[in-house]
Design an enzyme around this catalytic site. Structure first.
Site, PDB file in Angstrom:
ATOM      1  N   ASN A   1       0.847  -1.198   0.000  1.00  0.00           N
ATOM      2  CA  ASN A   1       0.000   0.000   0.000  1.00  0.00           C
ATOM      3  C   ASN A   1       0.882   1.247   0.000  1.00  0.00           C
ATOM      4  OD1 ASN A   1      -2.341  -1.438  -0.009  1.00  0.00           O
ATOM      5  ND2 ASN A   1      -3.103  -0.702   1.954  1.00  0.00           N
TER       6      ASN A   1
ATOM      7  N   GLN B   1      -0.479   8.661  -2.106  1.00  0.00           N
ATOM      8  CA  GLN B   1      -0.400   9.837  -2.983  1.00  0.00           C
ATOM      9  C   GLN B   1      -0.194  11.110  -2.180  1.00  0.00           C
ATOM     10  OE1 GLN B   1      -3.895  10.087  -5.470  1.00  0.00           O
ATOM     11  NE2 GLN B   1      -3.299   8.344  -6.731  1.00  0.00           N
TER      12      GLN B   1
ATOM     13  N   GLY C   1       0.459  12.203   0.999  1.00  0.00           N
ATOM     14  CA  GLY C   1       1.697  12.495   1.710  1.00  0.00           C
ATOM     15  C   GLY C   1       1.697  12.055   3.153  1.00  0.00           C
TER      16      GLY C   1
ATOM     17  N   GLU D   1      -5.284  18.537   3.643  1.00  0.00           N
ATOM     18  CA  GLU D   1      -6.270  17.499   3.300  1.00  0.00           C
ATOM     19  C   GLU D   1      -7.429  17.569   4.282  1.00  0.00           C
ATOM     20  OE1 GLU D   1      -3.586  14.064   1.145  1.00  0.00           O
ATOM     21  OE2 GLU D   1      -3.779  13.964   3.299  1.00  0.00           O
TER      22      GLU D   1
ATOM     23  N   HIS E   1     -12.410   5.720   1.015  1.00  0.00           N
ATOM     24  CA  HIS E   1     -11.923   7.003   0.484  1.00  0.00           C
ATOM     25  C   HIS E   1     -13.023   7.569  -0.402  1.00  0.00           C
ATOM     26  CE1 HIS E   1      -9.516  10.078  -1.377  1.00  0.00           C
ATOM     27  NE2 HIS E   1      -8.498   9.770  -0.580  1.00  0.00           N
TER      28      HIS E   1
ATOM     29  N   ARG F   1     -13.093  12.327   6.144  1.00  0.00           N
ATOM     30  CA  ARG F   1     -13.476  11.348   5.123  1.00  0.00           C
ATOM     31  C   ARG F   1     -14.773  10.614   5.359  1.00  0.00           C
ATOM     32  NH1 ARG F   1      -7.844   8.625   3.719  1.00  0.00           N
ATOM     33  NH2 ARG F   1      -7.095  10.578   2.861  1.00  0.00           N
TER      34      ARG F   1
ATOM     35  N   HIS G   1     -10.500   1.726   1.595  1.00  0.00           N
ATOM     36  CA  HIS G   1      -9.181   2.357   1.476  1.00  0.00           C
ATOM     37  C   HIS G   1      -8.237   2.018   2.623  1.00  0.00           C
ATOM     38  CE1 HIS G   1      -6.360   5.450   0.255  1.00  0.00           C
ATOM     39  NE2 HIS G   1      -6.456   6.054   1.419  1.00  0.00           N
TER      40      HIS G   1
ATOM     41  N   ARG H   1      -9.694   7.559  10.569  1.00  0.00           N
ATOM     42  CA  ARG H   1      -8.315   8.075  10.467  1.00  0.00           C
ATOM     43  C   ARG H   1      -8.278   9.448   9.796  1.00  0.00           C
ATOM     44  NH1 ARG H   1      -4.179   7.590   6.182  1.00  0.00           N
ATOM     45  NH2 ARG H   1      -5.911   6.811   4.954  1.00  0.00           N
TER      46      ARG H   1
ATOM     47  N   LEU I   1       1.063   6.913   7.327  1.00  0.00           N
ATOM     48  CA  LEU I   1       2.506   6.803   7.082  1.00  0.00           C
ATOM     49  C   LEU I   1       3.245   7.292   8.335  1.00  0.00           C
ATOM     50  CD1 LEU I   1       2.620   8.123   3.390  1.00  0.00           C
ATOM     51  CD2 LEU I   1       2.824   5.752   4.135  1.00  0.00           C
TER      52      LEU I   1
HETATM   53  P1  FAD Z   1       2.000  -1.975   3.299  1.00  0.00           P
HETATM   54  O1  FAD Z   1       2.694  -0.812   2.748  1.00  0.00           O
HETATM   55  O2  FAD Z   1       0.723  -2.361   2.679  1.00  0.00           O
HETATM   56  O3  FAD Z   1       2.992  -3.220   3.252  1.00  0.00           O
HETATM   57  C1  FAD Z   1       2.532  -4.505   3.571  1.00  0.00           C
HETATM   58  C2  FAD Z   1       3.565  -5.506   3.120  1.00  0.00           C
HETATM   59  O4  FAD Z   1       3.248  -6.797   3.626  1.00  0.00           O
HETATM   60  C3  FAD Z   1       3.662  -5.653   1.611  1.00  0.00           C
HETATM   61  O5  FAD Z   1       5.018  -5.740   1.283  1.00  0.00           O
HETATM   62  C4  FAD Z   1       2.950  -6.982   1.352  1.00  0.00           C
HETATM   63  O6  FAD Z   1       3.357  -7.627   0.170  1.00  0.00           O
HETATM   64  C5  FAD Z   1       3.366  -7.749   2.577  1.00  0.00           C
HETATM   65  N1  FAD Z   1       2.500  -8.888   2.922  1.00  0.00           N
HETATM   66  C6  FAD Z   1       1.167  -8.881   3.152  1.00  0.00           C
HETATM   67  N2  FAD Z   1       0.748 -10.126   3.450  1.00  0.00           N
HETATM   68  C7  FAD Z   1       1.838 -10.940   3.418  1.00  0.00           C
HETATM   69  C8  FAD Z   1       2.067 -12.325   3.622  1.00  0.00           C
HETATM   70  N3  FAD Z   1       1.071 -13.183   3.906  1.00  0.00           N
HETATM   71  N4  FAD Z   1       3.324 -12.808   3.509  1.00  0.00           N
HETATM   72  C9  FAD Z   1       4.357 -11.987   3.178  1.00  0.00           C
HETATM   73  N5  FAD Z   1       4.200 -10.660   2.958  1.00  0.00           N
HETATM   74  C10 FAD Z   1       2.960 -10.151   3.087  1.00  0.00           C
HETATM   75  N6  FAD Z   1      -1.497   7.020   3.945  1.00  0.00           N
HETATM   76  C11 FAD Z   1      -0.965   8.217   4.249  1.00  0.00           C
HETATM   77  O7  FAD Z   1      -0.566   8.453   5.397  1.00  0.00           O
HETATM   78  N7  FAD Z   1      -0.843   9.170   3.275  1.00  0.00           N
HETATM   79  C12 FAD Z   1      -1.248   8.973   2.002  1.00  0.00           C
HETATM   80  O8  FAD Z   1      -1.093   9.848   1.154  1.00  0.00           O
HETATM   81  C13 FAD Z   1      -1.829   7.734   1.670  1.00  0.00           C
HETATM   82  N8  FAD Z   1      -2.279   7.490   0.408  1.00  0.00           N
HETATM   83  C14 FAD Z   1      -2.733   6.250   0.099  1.00  0.00           C
HETATM   84  C15 FAD Z   1      -3.107   5.968  -1.214  1.00  0.00           C
HETATM   85  C16 FAD Z   1      -3.496   4.694  -1.576  1.00  0.00           C
HETATM   86  C17 FAD Z   1      -3.888   4.398  -3.005  1.00  0.00           C
HETATM   87  C18 FAD Z   1      -3.540   3.669  -0.592  1.00  0.00           C
HETATM   88  C19 FAD Z   1      -3.947   2.279  -0.966  1.00  0.00           C
HETATM   89  C20 FAD Z   1      -3.204   3.947   0.719  1.00  0.00           C
HETATM   90  C21 FAD Z   1      -2.800   5.228   1.082  1.00  0.00           C
HETATM   91  N9  FAD Z   1      -2.441   5.534   2.386  1.00  0.00           N
HETATM   92  C22 FAD Z   1      -1.918   6.759   2.683  1.00  0.00           C
HETATM   93  C23 FAD Z   1      -2.403   4.492   3.412  1.00  0.00           C
HETATM   94  C24 FAD Z   1      -0.950   4.016   3.564  1.00  0.00           C
HETATM   95  O9  FAD Z   1      -0.346   3.952   2.289  1.00  0.00           O
HETATM   96  C25 FAD Z   1      -0.853   2.675   4.225  1.00  0.00           C
HETATM   97  O10 FAD Z   1      -1.652   2.630   5.367  1.00  0.00           O
HETATM   98  C26 FAD Z   1       0.578   2.374   4.627  1.00  0.00           C
HETATM   99  O11 FAD Z   1       1.423   2.533   3.525  1.00  0.00           O
HETATM  100  C27 FAD Z   1       0.683   0.971   5.183  1.00  0.00           C
HETATM  101  O12 FAD Z   1       2.026   0.642   5.340  1.00  0.00           O
HETATM  102  P2  FAD Z   1       2.402  -0.788   5.908  1.00  0.00           P
HETATM  103  O13 FAD Z   1       3.876  -0.873   5.881  1.00  0.00           O
HETATM  104  O14 FAD Z   1       1.688  -1.014   7.170  1.00  0.00           O
HETATM  105  O15 FAD Z   1       1.742  -1.810   4.859  1.00  0.00           O
HETATM  106  C1  SIN Z   2      -4.995  10.682  -0.443  1.00  0.00           C
HETATM  107  O1  SIN Z   2      -4.020  11.087  -1.070  1.00  0.00           O
HETATM  108  O2  SIN Z   2      -6.123  11.135  -0.563  1.00  0.00           O
HETATM  109  C2  SIN Z   2      -4.802   9.553   0.518  1.00  0.00           C
HETATM  110  C3  SIN Z   2      -4.344  10.081   1.800  1.00  0.00           C
HETATM  111  C4  SIN Z   2      -4.512   9.061   2.882  1.00  0.00           C
HETATM  112  O3  SIN Z   2      -5.093   7.997   2.679  1.00  0.00           O
HETATM  113  O4  SIN Z   2      -4.066   9.369   3.986  1.00  0.00           O
END
Ligand code: FAD
Ligand code: SIN
Length: 519
Positions: free
Chosen positions: A41, A46, A48, A113, A241, A288, A349, A384, A390
């Site tokens: 994710n 996008q 930030g 935002e 979202h 949101r 989302h 949230r 992030l």
């Molecule tokens: P992830 O980044 O999802 O990483 C999870 C990892 O675990 C991946 O590598 C995956 O392959 C691995 N994994 C999962 N299951 C298994 C398994 N069974 N075995 C091995 N590996 C596995 N948040 C913000 O704060 N700002 C933003 O602008 C924002 N924009 C976003 C836009 C989009 C389109 C999306 C989808 C989300 C957005 N978010 C944003 C939310 C944010 O991106 C996520 O909450 C955050 O990146 C999650 O990070 P993470 O490291 O917890 O998980």
């Molecule tokens: C967005 O860019 O609208 C996503 C931001 C977020 O999920 O925190």
């Protein structure tokens, strides 16, 4: 095959990578990740990362905005920790090499935002997550103590249950010794024993039919911990979202960042009318849950499949500079944002709840930590605040790493753990048994447990899911393990947890919105 390592990290998004870099100073680290190393994710973020970084802003204001968005049920201590420590952690990301956009004067170009009272979102155009992931992976690759195993799928964490001991959710000393992981390149299941394990598997958007999440987001970590009798919380709070691009043939849905509304874009119904002022004085920039619900209401009242986002009045130059990826995507579909309205629709989302952790990221299972979207810290409450996830990930990765380093010093490997037993399992005759059930889970969740819920819909969803659960457990028992089979099992578990928590909550709060049947 059996391997031993000081620190096992499951997941290579911002949470797993940030933590790995910190613990690697004190021991060997394996990162296992089920797809390519950058697929997460995180890569698609996008808007930030929110942080208090200029004088006009204060921690107090960011705390107040987070609490307000969370609809009164955030853990105030955790909010304070994340916001106050966040400033330092974001500076570390910058020192690590993550580039955030600046104005010509050299100050950070901070965006706004929904729900934020100040401009405080650091971003890299509209591909902030990709930039953070790039910077972290560059450091990870250069670290001699870290090995990344891509295309490795974690099936289950190992506890004393695998030594034949009875474990339930009240057992006080459930202990994690490692994980069983499937190398999807050769289909062999390996045993990885570790002194300390981090769950960083991200979200679960694919429990719904329409989501902004990449296909990896199937709630695996939460389901693994729940199966191991660890505790989970706040699962009813799935954030939709408000503005994913309406393009029914595309899955996952492409996100139109909230920062576009922060830049001045306005929501309109198909007949061109602004409608947000009926719902909240902050209009298109309300939190949101409010915006997504307003869109859902308008669509249902009018019997329409989408609403519009109007960017026609915005500066073309400024828009293209800030949102080049969004601009290119729209143009690729013949939508020129300065001539046409952009059709948008809410999509699943972000999961606000997850694995229960304390303020150091410790789960209720010994030696097991959880950080990032799979963890339920209490930061987000019932909804949230944009760009806080992030931030939460880097703050908790730091705290968990400090604690895990001490934890690992006191632990030995448990060599009594047996290898995976695949006796009696066979290749599935028909993949349709898995693919159709996955679609059914998504349909049940989208139709009965979406933005608006009722007791009757929840009960109906529960009963339907129970049938799928029983069918799939029977299939799982006799079938050779594959990621698709495990993901289905995990999605059913996540659906069950969302419904169960929603039934328990009953009254509306934040993202969990209940109506009486017929209203
Ligand atoms: P992830 O980044 O999802 O990483 C999870 C990892 O675990 C991946 O590598 C995956 O392959 C691995 N994994 C999962 N299951 C298994 C398994 N069974 N075995 C091995 N590996 C596995 N948040 C913000 O704060 N700002 C933003 O602008 C924002 N924009 C976003 C836009 C989009 C389109 C999306 C989808 C989300 C957005 N978010 C944003 C939310 C944010 O991106 C996520 O909450 C955050 O990146 C999650 O990070 P993470 O490291 O917890 O998980
Ligand atoms: C967005 O860019 O609208 C996503 C931001 C977020 O999920 O925190």
């Amino acid at each position: 095959m059996r391997q031993e390592v000081d620190f096992l990290v499951i997941g290579s998004g911002i949470a797993g990578l940030s933590y790995a870099l910190k613990v690697a100073e004190q021991g060997k680290v394996f990162i296992i990740t089920k797809s390519n190393e950058d697929e997460s994710n995180t890569k698609y973020a996008q808007g930030g990362i929110a942080a208090v970084l200029y004088e006009g802003d204060t921690h107090q204001k960011h705390i107040a905005d987070t609490l307000d968005a969370g609809a009164g049920i955030c853990d105030e201590n955790i909010v304070k920790i994340v916001v106050e420590e966040g400033t330092e952690r974001v500076k570390e990301l910058i020192d690590l090499g993550a580039n955030f956009d600046k104005t010509p004067s050299g100050a950070f170009d901070l965006a706004k935002e929904g729900g934020h009272s100040e401009h405080r979102i650091l971003h890299h155009k509209d591909i902030t997550g990709r930039e953070i992931e790039r910077a972290l992976l560059a450091k990870i690759r250069a670290h001699k103590n870290i090995t990344v195993f891509d295309h490795y799928f974690a099936i289950d964490i190992i506890t004393q249950h695998h030594l034949g001991k009875m474990v339930n959710s009240h057992t006080p000393d459930i202990t994690c010794y490692g994980a069983y992981v499937l190398n999807t390149r050769n289909n062999k299941i390996e045993t990885i024993l570790a002194k300390t394990i981090l769950m960083a598997t991200g979200g679960a958007g694919h429990v719904y039919a329409t989501t902004t999440n990449p296909v990896i987001a199937t709630g695996d970590g939460i389901a693994m911990v729940y199966r191991a009798k660890g505790h989970v919380r706040d699962m009813e709070f799935m954030q939709f979202h408000p503005t994913s691009l309406y393009n029914p043939t595309e899955n996952p849905s492409f996100l139109i960042s909230e920062a576009v509304r922060g830049f001045g874009a306005v929501l309109r119904t198909i007949d061109g009318k602004e409608f947000m002022k009926k719902y909240d004085e902050r209009e298109s920039l309300a939190p949101r849950d409010i915006v997504a619900r307003a869109i859902d209401t308008e669509m249902k009242l009018r019997g329409e499949d989408f609403v519009y986002l109007d960017c026609r009045h915005l500066s073309r130059k400024g828009f293209i500079e800030h949102f080049p990826t969004i601009y290119d995507k729209c143009m690729s579909l013949d939508i020129d944002p300065f001539k046409s309205l952009i059709p948008v629709v809410p999509a699943a989302h972000y999961l606000c709840g997850g694995i229960v952790v304390d303020d150091l990221g410790k789960t209720t299972i010994k030696n097991l930590y959880a950080v990032g979207e799979c963890a339920g810290t209490g930061l987000h409450g019932a909804n949230r605040l944009a760009s806080n996830s992030l931030l939460e990930a880097v703050v908790f990765a730091h705290r968990a790493a400090e604690s895990a380093i001490e934890n690992a010093k006191q632990n030995e490997y448990n060599n009594a753990i047996p290898d995976w037993n695949a006796e009696g399992t066979e290749t599935p005759e028909e993949m349709i048994l898995i693919t159709q059930s996955r679609r059914e889970v998504q349909q049940i969740m989208s139709n009965y447990v979406g933005i608006v819920r009722s007791e009757l819909r929840l009960k109906r969803a529960f009963d339907r899911l129970e049938i799928l659960y029983n069918e799939n457990e029977a299939l799982y028992e006799k079938t050779i393990i594959s990621p698709k089979l495990c993901e289905l099992r995990n999605l059913i578990c996540i659906g069950y947890l969302i419904i169960k928590h929603a039934m328990r909550r009953k009254e509306s709060v934040g993202l969990h919105y209940m109506v009486k049947f017929g209203k």
